[in-house]
Design a protein around this motif. Structure first.
Motif, PDB file in Angstrom:
ATOM      1  N   HIS A   1      -5.394   5.683  -0.903  1.00  0.00           N
ATOM      2  CA  HIS A   1      -4.266   4.615  -0.907  1.00  0.00           C
ATOM      3  C   HIS A   1      -4.122   4.042  -2.496  1.00  0.00           C
ATOM      4  CE1 HIS A   1      -4.060   4.879   3.604  1.00  0.00           C
ATOM      5  NE2 HIS A   1      -3.384   5.807   3.188  1.00  0.00           N
ATOM      6  N   LEU A   2      -2.862   3.398  -2.609  1.00  0.00           N
ATOM      7  CA  LEU A   2      -2.851   2.681  -3.738  1.00  0.00           C
ATOM      8  C   LEU A   2      -2.069   1.596  -3.711  1.00  0.00           C
ATOM      9  CD1 LEU A   2      -2.979   2.820  -7.128  1.00  0.00           C
ATOM     10  CD2 LEU A   2      -0.678   4.003  -7.196  1.00  0.00           C
ATOM     11  N   ILE A   3      -2.697   0.465  -4.393  1.00  0.00           N
ATOM     12  CA  ILE A   3      -1.786  -0.680  -4.454  1.00  0.00           C
ATOM     13  C   ILE A   3      -1.613  -0.656  -6.130  1.00  0.00           C
ATOM     14  CG2 ILE A   3      -1.505  -3.269  -4.531  1.00  0.00           C
ATOM     15  CD1 ILE A   3      -2.964  -3.296  -2.078  1.00  0.00           C
ATOM     16  N   GLY A   4      -0.033  -0.318  -6.351  1.00  0.00           N
ATOM     17  CA  GLY A   4       0.120  -0.225  -7.722  1.00  0.00           C
ATOM     18  C   GLY A   4       0.444  -1.255  -8.586  1.00  0.00           C
ATOM     19  N   ALA A   5       0.738  -1.186  -9.791  1.00  0.00           N
ATOM     20  CA  ALA A   5       1.080  -2.364 -10.866  1.00  0.00           C
ATOM     21  C   ALA A   5       2.286  -2.178 -11.058  1.00  0.00           C
ATOM     22  CB  ALA A   5       0.154  -2.361 -12.018  1.00  0.00           C
ATOM     23  N   THR A   6       3.374  -2.973 -10.845  1.00  0.00           N
ATOM     24  CA  THR A   6       4.695  -2.924 -11.258  1.00  0.00           C
ATOM     25  C   THR A   6       4.674  -3.468 -12.506  1.00  0.00           C
ATOM     26  OG1 THR A   6       5.025  -5.112 -10.012  1.00  0.00           O
ATOM     27  CG2 THR A   6       5.744  -3.100  -8.738  1.00  0.00           C
ATOM     28  N   ARG A   7       6.099  -3.511 -13.059  1.00  0.00           N
ATOM     29  CA  ARG A   7       6.235  -4.262 -14.521  1.00  0.00           C
ATOM     30  C   ARG A   7       5.978  -5.719 -14.416  1.00  0.00           C
ATOM     31  NH1 ARG A   7       5.332   0.334 -16.775  1.00  0.00           N
ATOM     32  NH2 ARG A   7       6.929   2.104 -16.595  1.00  0.00           N
ATOM     33  N   ASP A   8       6.355  -6.098 -13.276  1.00  0.00           N
ATOM     34  CA  ASP A   8       6.154  -7.722 -13.230  1.00  0.00           C
ATOM     35  C   ASP A   8       4.784  -8.243 -13.326  1.00  0.00           C
ATOM     36  OD1 ASP A   8       8.876  -7.925 -12.582  1.00  0.00           O
ATOM     37  OD2 ASP A   8       8.645  -7.707 -10.297  1.00  0.00           O
ATOM     38  N   LEU A   9       3.835  -7.324 -13.223  1.00  0.00           N
ATOM     39  CA  LEU A   9       2.599  -7.727 -13.494  1.00  0.00           C
ATOM     40  C   LEU A   9       2.113  -8.477 -14.792  1.00  0.00           C
ATOM     41  CD1 LEU A   9      -0.218  -7.865 -11.632  1.00  0.00           C
ATOM     42  CD2 LEU A   9      -0.926  -5.716 -12.524  1.00  0.00           C
ATOM     43  N   ILE A  10       2.867  -8.107 -15.821  1.00  0.00           N
ATOM     44  CA  ILE A  10       2.583  -8.554 -17.145  1.00  0.00           C
ATOM     45  C   ILE A  10       2.595 -10.016 -17.169  1.00  0.00           C
ATOM     46  CG2 ILE A  10       4.959  -8.218 -17.871  1.00  0.00           C
ATOM     47  CD1 ILE A  10       3.667  -7.123 -20.666  1.00  0.00           C
ATOM     48  N   GLY A  11       3.647 -10.533 -16.134  1.00  0.00           N
ATOM     49  CA  GLY A  11       3.792 -11.972 -16.243  1.00  0.00           C
ATOM     50  C   GLY A  11       2.741 -12.640 -15.483  1.00  0.00           C
ATOM     51  N   ALA A  12       1.798 -12.060 -14.535  1.00  0.00           N
ATOM     52  CA  ALA A  12       0.975 -12.660 -13.669  1.00  0.00           C
ATOM     53  C   ALA A  12       0.007 -13.653 -14.385  1.00  0.00           C
ATOM     54  CB  ALA A  12       0.128 -11.641 -12.892  1.00  0.00           C
ATOM     55  N   GLU A  13      -0.559 -13.188 -15.432  1.00  0.00           N
ATOM     56  CA  GLU A  13      -1.551 -13.920 -16.235  1.00  0.00           C
ATOM     57  C   GLU A  13      -0.953 -15.441 -16.281  1.00  0.00           C
ATOM     58  OE1 GLU A  13      -4.432 -13.500 -17.277  1.00  0.00           O
ATOM     59  OE2 GLU A  13      -4.872 -11.379 -17.257  1.00  0.00           O
ATOM     60  N   VAL A  14       0.286 -15.468 -16.783  1.00  0.00           N
ATOM     61  CA  VAL A  14       0.859 -16.921 -16.949  1.00  0.00           C
ATOM     62  C   VAL A  14       1.117 -17.674 -15.754  1.00  0.00           C
ATOM     63  CG1 VAL A  14       2.967 -18.047 -17.895  1.00  0.00           C
ATOM     64  CG2 VAL A  14       2.109 -16.101 -19.301  1.00  0.00           C
ATOM     65  N   GLU A  15       1.728 -16.817 -14.934  1.00  0.00           N
ATOM     66  CA  GLU A  15       1.937 -17.577 -13.470  1.00  0.00           C
ATOM     67  C   GLU A  15       0.772 -17.906 -12.810  1.00  0.00           C
ATOM     68  OE1 GLU A  15       4.968 -15.804 -11.356  1.00  0.00           O
ATOM     69  OE2 GLU A  15       5.721 -14.596 -12.701  1.00  0.00           O
ATOM     70  N   LEU A  16      -0.201 -17.352 -12.746  1.00  0.00           N
ATOM     71  CA  LEU A  16      -1.649 -17.629 -11.977  1.00  0.00           C
ATOM     72  C   LEU A  16      -2.259 -18.965 -12.642  1.00  0.00           C
ATOM     73  CD1 LEU A  16      -3.396 -14.197 -11.786  1.00  0.00           C
ATOM     74  CD2 LEU A  16      -2.607 -15.769  -9.911  1.00  0.00           C
ATOM     75  N   ALA A  17      -2.142 -19.136 -14.096  1.00  0.00           N
ATOM     76  CA  ALA A  17      -2.819 -20.168 -14.822  1.00  0.00           C
ATOM     77  C   ALA A  17      -2.239 -21.638 -14.043  1.00  0.00           C
ATOM     78  CB  ALA A  17      -2.375 -20.124 -16.323  1.00  0.00           C
TER      79      ALA A  17
ATOM     80  N   ILE B   1       0.951  -1.182   0.170  1.00  0.00           N
ATOM     81  CA  ILE B   1      -0.129  -0.017   0.021  1.00  0.00           C
ATOM     82  C   ILE B   1       0.855   1.217  -0.007  1.00  0.00           C
ATOM     83  CG2 ILE B   1      -1.731   1.366   1.384  1.00  0.00           C
ATOM     84  CD1 ILE B   1      -2.733  -1.261   2.281  1.00  0.00           C
ATOM     85  N   ARG B   2       0.381   2.371  -0.797  1.00  0.00           N
ATOM     86  CA  ARG B   2       1.303   3.430  -0.914  1.00  0.00           C
ATOM     87  C   ARG B   2       0.265   4.525  -0.865  1.00  0.00           C
ATOM     88  NH1 ARG B   2       4.287   0.354  -0.148  1.00  0.00           N
ATOM     89  NH2 ARG B   2       6.178  -0.287  -1.068  1.00  0.00           N
ATOM     90  N   GLN B   3       0.875   5.691  -0.304  1.00  0.00           N
ATOM     91  CA  GLN B   3      -0.125   6.941  -0.083  1.00  0.00           C
ATOM     92  C   GLN B   3       0.039   7.794  -1.350  1.00  0.00           C
ATOM     93  OE1 GLN B   3      -1.674   8.174   2.853  1.00  0.00           O
ATOM     94  NE2 GLN B   3      -2.377   9.283   1.141  1.00  0.00           N
ATOM     95  N   THR B   4      -1.097   8.377  -1.488  1.00  0.00           N
ATOM     96  CA  THR B   4      -1.335   9.259  -2.766  1.00  0.00           C
ATOM     97  C   THR B   4      -1.281  10.904  -2.107  1.00  0.00           C
ATOM     98  OG1 THR B   4      -3.776   9.393  -2.991  1.00  0.00           O
ATOM     99  CG2 THR B   4      -2.623   7.419  -3.857  1.00  0.00           C
ATOM    100  N   HIS B   5      -1.629  11.599  -3.252  1.00  0.00           N
ATOM    101  CA  HIS B   5      -1.747  13.275  -2.918  1.00  0.00           C
ATOM    102  C   HIS B   5      -2.940  13.490  -2.053  1.00  0.00           C
ATOM    103  CE1 HIS B   5       1.294  14.056  -5.837  1.00  0.00           C
ATOM    104  NE2 HIS B   5       0.633  13.761  -6.680  1.00  0.00           N
ATOM    105  N   LEU B   6      -3.643  12.339  -1.855  1.00  0.00           N
ATOM    106  CA  LEU B   6      -4.966  12.550  -1.087  1.00  0.00           C
ATOM    107  C   LEU B   6      -4.804  11.891   0.274  1.00  0.00           C
ATOM    108  CD1 LEU B   6      -7.737  12.658  -3.831  1.00  0.00           C
ATOM    109  CD2 LEU B   6      -7.321  14.487  -2.268  1.00  0.00           C
ATOM    110  N   PRO B   7      -5.077  12.314   1.534  1.00  0.00           N
ATOM    111  CA  PRO B   7      -4.778  11.614   2.911  1.00  0.00           C
ATOM    112  C   PRO B   7      -5.480  10.513   2.736  1.00  0.00           C
ATOM    113  CG  PRO B   7      -5.124  14.178   3.098  1.00  0.00           C
ATOM    114  CD  PRO B   7      -5.506  13.771   1.662  1.00  0.00           C
ATOM    115  N   ARG B   8      -6.703  10.352   2.380  1.00  0.00           N
ATOM    116  CA  ARG B   8      -7.529   9.206   2.438  1.00  0.00           C
ATOM    117  C   ARG B   8      -7.761   8.240   1.296  1.00  0.00           C
ATOM    118  NH1 ARG B   8     -12.264  10.934   6.799  1.00  0.00           N
ATOM    119  NH2 ARG B   8     -12.149   8.664   7.113  1.00  0.00           N
TER     120      ARG B   8
END
Length: 253
Positions: A83-99, A74-81
């Motif tokens: 928050h974000l869980i972001g997409a790193t570059r690795d997420l592109i491989g998640a489809e294959v790994e999840l299968a 979890i990361r903070q954004t410009h707004l106090p309330r």
């Protein structure tokens, strides 16, 4: 218990990420605790909130494939309330790994269970596809918000998503209770926009939000500054539309 809403459309360029960023920001501005999860390997929701995917130590990929605690991503954004869980570059491989994983459709839902006590709203920005990332989001959600652009063929592309949502509800997630339609890229001067609106309201009735999102230059500019529209130009028509949408959504819930 917080609401979990998947923002999904298998078509690209319909205002999906714009809606994810600006709706979550508008609800956070209404003093509700919000979490936006970027489920799209393109990472546009991440950059739209001012974070660089390449600089994130952890993101959704680590939660889905490594069992990382969501709290660590979890990361903070410009707004106090907000928050974000972001997409790193690795997420592109998640489809294959999840299968190849057991209970692959439930990994996001299981991870989000403790966070529903912390946040009033959790929004899931899905990729423009119907793969395992989108299925994970639909399995974790209680509602699907579908941005529908007011353009030719818009309604034709909706049927496949609705079919997938019904299949997920039947086989994986019985609490997926509603599909909500948001009209985007609306131009009241354009006959086609009005025709799409009339047809959508005739077909889906009260599932279509009263609020519509107009075509707006300021909305298009805001992501390049890493800000939601309410921080970039709150007086713009785009900002006022998303604030109205936030109010309508909270009233529906």
């Amino acid at each position: 218990m917080g609401h979990v809403i998947s923002i999904s459309n298998q078509k690209g360029g319909v205002g999906k990420t714009t809606t994810a960023v600006n709706l979550s920001a508008s609800i956070a501005a209404a003093e509700k605790d919000c979490l936006l999860i970027d489920c799209d390997p393109q990472g546009n929701a991440t950059t739209g909130l001012g974070l660089n995917p390449a600089s994130l130590e952890y993101g959704l990929y680590d939660i889905l494939t490594r069992g990382l605690s969501p709290e660590e991503a979890i990361r903070q954004t410009h707004l106090p309330r907000l928050h974000l869980i972001g997409a790193t570059r690795d997420l592109i491989g998640a489809e294959v790994e999840l299968a190849a994983m057991k209970s692959k459709e439930f990994r996001l839902r299981n991870a989000l269970t403790p966070l529903r006590q912390r946040y009033d709203y959790i929004f899931l920005d899905c990729p423009p596809s119907l793969g395992f990332l989108t299925v994970n989001a639909l399995t974790a959600a209680e509602a699907v918000l579908v941005p529908l652009q007011c353009e030719y063929y818009a309604l034709e592309g909706l049927s496949q998503l609705l079919t997938t949502a019904r299949a997920v509800k039947r086989g994986l997630n019985p609490i997926l209770s509603s599909t909500l339609i948001l009209l985007t890229m609306y131009d009241s001067r354009n006959n086609l926009s009005r025709q799409v609106e009339n047809e959508a309201r005739a077909l889906f009735r009260d599932r279509v939000f009263n609020t519509v999102i107009p075509r707006n230059v300021r909305l298009s500019e805001a992501p390049s500054y890493g800000k939601p529209i309410i921080l970039y130009d709150i007086a713009s028509k785009g900002a006022q539309s998303y604030l109205a949408l936030a109010r309508e959504l909270m009233e529906r819930e």
